[in-house]
Every structure is written in structure tokens, then in C-alpha cells.
Design a protein around this motif. Structure first.
Motif, PDB file in Angstrom:
ATOM      1  N   THR A  19      52.241  39.116  34.057  1.00 28.47           N
ATOM      2  CA  THR A  19      51.760  39.735  32.825  1.00 28.47           C
ATOM      3  C   THR A  19      50.546  39.001  32.281  1.00 28.47           C
ATOM      4  O   THR A  19      49.556  39.625  31.877  1.00 28.47           O
ATOM      5  N   SER A  20      50.591  37.674  32.296  1.00 26.13           N
ATOM      6  CA  SER A  20      49.451  36.914  31.778  1.00 26.13           C
ATOM      7  C   SER A  20      48.217  37.097  32.662  1.00 26.13           C
ATOM      8  O   SER A  20      47.094  37.176  32.158  1.00 26.13           O
ATOM      9  N   PHE A  21      48.392  37.200  33.980  1.00 31.09           N
ATOM     10  CA  PHE A  21      47.259  37.433  34.875  1.00 31.09           C
ATOM     11  C   PHE A  21      46.609  38.782  34.593  1.00 31.09           C
ATOM     12  O   PHE A  21      45.394  38.925  34.637  1.00 31.09           O
ATOM     13  N   GLN A  22      47.411  39.797  34.318  1.00 27.96           N
ATOM     14  CA  GLN A  22      46.896  41.153  34.139  1.00 27.96           C
ATOM     15  C   GLN A  22      46.169  41.346  32.814  1.00 27.96           C
ATOM     16  O   GLN A  22      45.449  42.327  32.649  1.00 27.96           O
ATOM     17  N   THR A  23      46.340  40.414  31.873  1.00 27.18           N
ATOM     18  CA  THR A  23      45.645  40.555  30.590  1.00 27.18           C
ATOM     19  C   THR A  23      44.213  40.059  30.665  1.00 27.18           C
ATOM     20  O   THR A  23      43.422  40.328  29.759  1.00 27.18           O
ATOM     21  N   ILE A  27      40.758  39.809  36.939  1.00 26.90           N
ATOM     22  CA  ILE A  27      42.105  39.293  37.158  1.00 26.90           C
ATOM     23  C   ILE A  27      42.011  38.015  37.998  1.00 26.90           C
ATOM     24  O   ILE A  27      41.468  38.029  39.100  1.00 26.90           O
ATOM     25  N   PRO A  28      42.542  36.880  37.471  1.00 28.97           N
ATOM     26  CA  PRO A  28      42.367  35.598  38.141  1.00 28.97           C
ATOM     27  C   PRO A  28      43.316  35.347  39.310  1.00 28.97           C
ATOM     28  O   PRO A  28      43.025  34.544  40.189  1.00 28.97           O
ATOM     29  N   ALA A  29      44.457  36.024  39.311  1.00 34.15           N
ATOM     30  CA  ALA A  29      45.468  35.747  40.335  1.00 34.15           C
ATOM     31  C   ALA A  29      46.379  36.955  40.511  1.00 34.15           C
ATOM     32  O   ALA A  29      46.446  37.828  39.650  1.00 34.15           O
ATOM     33  N   VAL A  30      47.082  36.964  41.638  1.00 33.02           N
ATOM     34  CA  VAL A  30      47.997  38.048  41.959  1.00 33.02           C
ATOM     35  C   VAL A  30      49.342  37.443  42.328  1.00 33.02           C
ATOM     36  O   VAL A  30      49.408  36.517  43.149  1.00 33.02           O
ATOM     37  N   LEU A  31      50.404  37.950  41.729  1.00 36.85           N
ATOM     38  CA  LEU A  31      51.751  37.552  42.109  1.00 36.85           C
ATOM     39  C   LEU A  31      52.064  38.238  43.436  1.00 36.85           C
ATOM     40  O   LEU A  31      52.075  39.470  43.517  1.00 36.85           O
ATOM     41  N   ILE A  32      52.275  37.456  44.481  1.00 36.03           N
ATOM     42  CA  ILE A  32      52.528  38.019  45.809  1.00 36.03           C
ATOM     43  C   ILE A  32      54.015  38.274  46.033  1.00 36.03           C
ATOM     44  O   ILE A  32      54.415  39.337  46.491  1.00 36.03           O
ATOM     45  N   ILE A  47      51.755  32.869  44.602  1.00 41.81           N
ATOM     46  CA  ILE A  47      50.632  33.414  43.847  1.00 41.81           C
ATOM     47  C   ILE A  47      49.365  33.247  44.673  1.00 41.81           C
ATOM     48  O   ILE A  47      49.157  32.209  45.290  1.00 41.81           O
ATOM     49  N   ARG A  48      48.533  34.266  44.680  1.00 40.77           N
ATOM     50  CA  ARG A  48      47.216  34.171  45.328  1.00 40.77           C
ATOM     51  C   ARG A  48      46.163  34.145  44.234  1.00 40.77           C
ATOM     52  O   ARG A  48      46.093  35.060  43.417  1.00 40.77           O
ATOM     53  N   TRP A  49      45.402  33.078  44.190  1.00 42.56           N
ATOM     54  CA  TRP A  49      44.375  32.910  43.164  1.00 42.56           C
ATOM     55  C   TRP A  49      43.032  33.387  43.662  1.00 42.56           C
ATOM     56  O   TRP A  49      42.706  33.247  44.834  1.00 42.56           O
ATOM     57  N   ARG A  50      42.244  33.908  42.768  1.00 38.48           N
ATOM     58  CA  ARG A  50      40.858  34.258  43.048  1.00 38.48           C
ATOM     59  C   ARG A  50      40.035  33.084  42.529  1.00 38.48           C
ATOM     60  O   ARG A  50      39.887  32.904  41.338  1.00 38.48           O
ATOM     61  N   GLY A  51      39.535  32.274  43.426  1.00 37.02           N
ATOM     62  CA  GLY A  51      38.785  31.089  43.013  1.00 37.02           C
ATOM     63  C   GLY A  51      39.700  29.889  42.855  1.00 37.02           C
ATOM     64  O   GLY A  51      40.806  29.849  43.375  1.00 37.02           O
ATOM     65  N   THR A  52      39.237  28.939  42.103  1.00 37.83           N
ATOM     66  CA  THR A  52      39.947  27.683  41.916  1.00 37.83           C
ATOM     67  C   THR A  52      41.061  27.844  40.882  1.00 37.83           C
ATOM     68  O   THR A  52      40.865  28.488  39.856  1.00 37.83           O
ATOM     69  N   VAL A  53      42.211  27.239  41.167  1.00 35.10           N
ATOM     70  CA  VAL A  53      43.316  27.251  40.206  1.00 35.10           C
ATOM     71  C   VAL A  53      42.900  26.378  39.017  1.00 35.10           C
ATOM     72  O   VAL A  53      42.550  25.214  39.194  1.00 35.10           O
ATOM     73  N   CYS A  82      39.940  37.388  47.787  1.00 26.08           N
ATOM     74  CA  CYS A  82      41.215  37.684  47.132  1.00 26.08           C
ATOM     75  C   CYS A  82      41.054  38.921  46.271  1.00 26.08           C
ATOM     76  O   CYS A  82      40.257  38.946  45.342  1.00 26.08           O
ATOM     77  N   ARG A  83      41.777  39.967  46.608  1.00 26.79           N
ATOM     78  CA  ARG A  83      41.708  41.212  45.837  1.00 26.79           C
ATOM     79  C   ARG A  83      43.091  41.573  45.355  1.00 26.79           C
ATOM     80  O   ARG A  83      44.056  41.480  46.092  1.00 26.79           O
ATOM     81  N   ALA A  84      43.146  41.971  44.134  1.00 26.37           N
ATOM     82  CA  ALA A  84      44.403  42.454  43.574  1.00 26.37           C
ATOM     83  C   ALA A  84      44.686  43.850  44.120  1.00 26.37           C
ATOM     84  O   ALA A  84      43.740  44.593  44.419  1.00 26.37           O
ATOM     85  N   PRO A  85      45.946  44.230  44.246  1.00 24.97           N
ATOM     86  CA  PRO A  85      46.261  45.575  44.742  1.00 24.97           C
ATOM     87  C   PRO A  85      45.628  46.667  43.895  1.00 24.97           C
ATOM     88  O   PRO A  85      45.346  47.743  44.381  1.00 24.97           O
ATOM     89  N   TRP A  86      45.399  46.411  42.624  1.00 25.95           N
ATOM     90  CA  TRP A  86      44.835  47.422  41.749  1.00 25.95           C
ATOM     91  C   TRP A  86      43.320  47.373  41.648  1.00 25.95           C
ATOM     92  O   TRP A  86      42.730  48.152  40.926  1.00 25.95           O
ATOM     93  N   ASP A  87      42.661  46.442  42.357  1.00 18.93           N
ATOM     94  CA  ASP A  87      41.191  46.431  42.380  1.00 18.93           C
ATOM     95  C   ASP A  87      40.710  47.752  42.963  1.00 18.93           C
ATOM     96  O   ASP A  87      41.217  48.236  43.961  1.00 18.93           O
ATOM     97  N   GLY A  88      39.742  48.330  42.316  1.00 19.62           N
ATOM     98  CA  GLY A  88      39.148  49.562  42.827  1.00 19.62           C
ATOM     99  C   GLY A  88      39.837  50.817  42.362  1.00 19.62           C
ATOM    100  O   GLY A  88      39.390  51.910  42.666  1.00 19.62           O
ATOM    101  N   THR A  89      40.945  50.689  41.629  1.00 21.65           N
ATOM    102  CA  THR A  89      41.594  51.896  41.119  1.00 21.65           C
ATOM    103  C   THR A  89      41.027  52.203  39.740  1.00 21.65           C
ATOM    104  O   THR A  89      40.735  51.308  38.959  1.00 21.65           O
ATOM    105  N   THR A  90      40.897  53.454  39.420  1.00 23.30           N
ATOM    106  CA  THR A  90      40.275  53.860  38.164  1.00 23.30           C
ATOM    107  C   THR A  90      41.202  53.755  36.969  1.00 23.30           C
ATOM    108  O   THR A  90      40.744  53.744  35.844  1.00 23.30           O
ATOM    109  N   HIS A  91      42.497  53.688  37.190  1.00 21.10           N
ATOM    110  CA  HIS A  91      43.457  53.669  36.082  1.00 21.10           C
ATOM    111  C   HIS A  91      43.978  52.266  35.781  1.00 21.10           C
ATOM    112  O   HIS A  91      44.867  52.130  34.943  1.00 21.10           O
ATOM    113  N   ALA A  92      43.471  51.233  36.429  1.00 20.21           N
ATOM    114  CA  ALA A  92      43.986  49.872  36.197  1.00 20.21           C
ATOM    115  C   ALA A  92      43.387  49.256  34.962  1.00 20.21           C
ATOM    116  O   ALA A  92      42.355  49.584  34.492  1.00 20.21           O
TER     117      ALA A  92
END
Length: 92
Positions: A19-23, A27-32, A47-53, A82-92
Motif C-alpha cells: 500500500t505504501s509503495f502504491q501511494t 512506484i519505487p518497489a513491487v511486492l513480489i 520485494i523488487r525495488w526500482r533503483g536503490t533501496v 524493474c517494472r510494476a505489473p501495473w506500469d503501462g496500464t491506463t487505469h493505474a
């Protein structure tokens, strides 16, 4: 990043982190994944981070000394892939 913790807090901690990542944007990280690691009552969170933790995230984990046994970070390849599953979706 792998977090080893008590299984009793695994789901709550994992969903709070997600929840905190999605705000944040981007998006800095994805819960895998998260779940029970063994019959002894240990849990895990991946967790998969985009960039440095960020150092502040380690500080946040350090506040759970009774519940988190350890955490490890690994380099999984180029940090910009690192891409979130919702990257590229119009409703995210």
C-alpha cells in the motif's frame, strides 16, 4: 530484497508495504511474494525495488526488531528494468 519475519505478521506487513509503495509516483518497489517459509512459523516477503533501496526503508525495518529476523538485498540486474505489473496500464 528478502525479509525474513514471524509468520504471524507477514501478511499484514507485506500488504502495508504494498500500500505504501502504491501511494508514491513513480512506484519505487513491487511486492513480489510473501508467505510461510517453513512449519516453524517463519515468514518471508520478497520485494523488487526500482533503483536503490532508500536508507529510510532499512530504518523502518529496524523498528521491527522483535518480528523481523533479518533482511537481505540482492542485485537482480539493471535497476531501470524493474517494472510494476501495473506500469503501462491506463487505469493505474
Amino acid at each position: 530484497m528478502v525479509i525474513a519475519c514471524k509468520e504471524t505478521i507477514t501478511a499484514t506487513l507485506a500488504l502495508n508495504l504494498q500500500t505504501s509503495f502504491q501511494t508514491e509516483r513513480p512506484i519505487p518497489a513491487v511486492l513480489i511474494s510473501y508467505g510461510k517459509a517453513n512449519p516453524s512459523g517463519d515468514g518471508y516477503i520478497i520485494i523488487r525495488w526500482r533503483g536503490t533501496v532508500p536508507e529510510s526503508f532499512f530504518d523502518q525495518l529496524d523498528e521491527h526488531t522483535q518480528d523481523i529476523a533479518y533482511y537481505m538485498t540482492f542485485s537482480a540486474g539493471p535497476l531501470d528494468t524493474c517494472r510494476a505489473p501495473w506500469d503501462g496500464t491506463t487505469h493505474a
